[in-house]
Design an enzyme around this catalytic site. Structure first.
Site, mmCIF file in Angstrom:
data_model
loop_
_atom_site.group_PDB
_atom_site.id
_atom_site.type_symbol
_atom_site.label_atom_id
_atom_site.label_comp_id
_atom_site.label_asym_id
_atom_site.label_seq_id
_atom_site.Cartn_x
_atom_site.Cartn_y
_atom_site.Cartn_z
ATOM 1 N N ARG A 1 0.848 -1.190 0.156
ATOM 2 C CA ARG A 1 0.000 -0.055 0.038
ATOM 3 C C ARG A 1 0.778 1.260 0.075
ATOM 4 O O ARG A 1 0.475 2.121 -0.851
ATOM 5 C CB ARG A 1 -0.901 0.155 1.350
ATOM 6 C CG ARG A 1 -1.931 -1.015 1.355
ATOM 7 C CD ARG A 1 -2.727 -0.739 -0.181
ATOM 8 N NE ARG A 1 -3.690 -1.914 -0.511
ATOM 9 C CZ ARG A 1 -3.688 -2.822 -1.631
ATOM 10 N NH1 ARG A 1 -2.828 -2.564 -2.468
ATOM 11 N NH2 ARG A 1 -4.729 -3.707 -1.639
ATOM 12 N N GLU B 1 1.892 1.539 -3.322
ATOM 13 C CA GLU B 1 0.865 2.233 -4.254
ATOM 14 C C GLU B 1 0.581 3.621 -3.897
ATOM 15 O O GLU B 1 0.548 4.420 -4.868
ATOM 16 C CB GLU B 1 -0.534 1.468 -3.682
ATOM 17 C CG GLU B 1 -1.734 1.633 -4.354
ATOM 18 C CD GLU B 1 -2.990 1.109 -4.005
ATOM 19 O OE1 GLU B 1 -3.859 0.834 -4.721
ATOM 20 O OE2 GLU B 1 -3.160 0.747 -2.595
ATOM 21 N N SER C 1 15.075 14.835 2.164
ATOM 22 C CA SER C 1 16.018 13.745 2.813
ATOM 23 C C SER C 1 15.622 12.951 3.494
ATOM 24 O O SER C 1 14.604 12.878 4.183
ATOM 25 C CB SER C 1 16.932 14.758 3.673
ATOM 26 O OG SER C 1 18.154 13.597 4.187
#
Length: 149
Positions: free
Chosen positions: A90, A93, A116
């Site tokens: 996820r 995703e 960073s």
């Protein structure tokens, strides 16, 4: 003889499970955030001598394992290019769907550069909601502009 940092991670994780240890409790004893401490215990951060000895005490590690905790690790803990674990997928995703949006908005606000992952912090909290509790994740990284030369 321990041959890799991954072996130490396996020992830590097995002890966590068998002794029902919570990462937040480990973090309190180490004196760092639960997010950083968990990453360190899972092999993604280098601990100083005191931190390594504290982890060693909590998890019953040998001197050799404690020494491994003080070596800069090979970063990146995912076993495949596209993660197969549903929770980690996820996140993949989210970056796949929103990555270009995040990039565009960061560039609009800060200019050409990156966020960073070294000068970085993370905070994960439960956010109670009557429609089902939510996961609240805050990522904070220093902006690093690309330089001209």
């Amino acid at each position: 003889m321990i041959k890799s940092r991954e072996e130490v991670t396996e020992i830590i994780f097995a002890t966590k499970v068998t002794k029902n240890i919570k990462w937040s409790d480990v973090a309190k004893k180490v004196g760092e955030s639960k997010e950083w401490t968990t990453a360190a215990c899972l092999g993604q951060m280098m601990l100083d001598k005191n931190q390594a000895e504290t982890i060693g005490e909590i998890f019953g590690l040998s001197d050799e394992a404690i020494a491994w905790l003080q070596i800069a690790p090979y970063k990146g803990s995912l076993p495949t290019a596209v993660p197969t674990d549903p929770l980690i997928y996820r996140w993949y995703e989210v970056v796949s769907v929103y990555g270009s949006t995040i990039k565009e908005l960061i560039h609009e606000e800060f200019g050409d550069g990156i966020m960073s992952a070294i000068d970085f912090s993370m905070d994960i909290k439960r956010e109670e909601d009557p429609n089902g509790d939510r996961v609240n994740v805050v990522l904070s990284g220093k902006f690093l502009p690309y330089k001209t030369y």
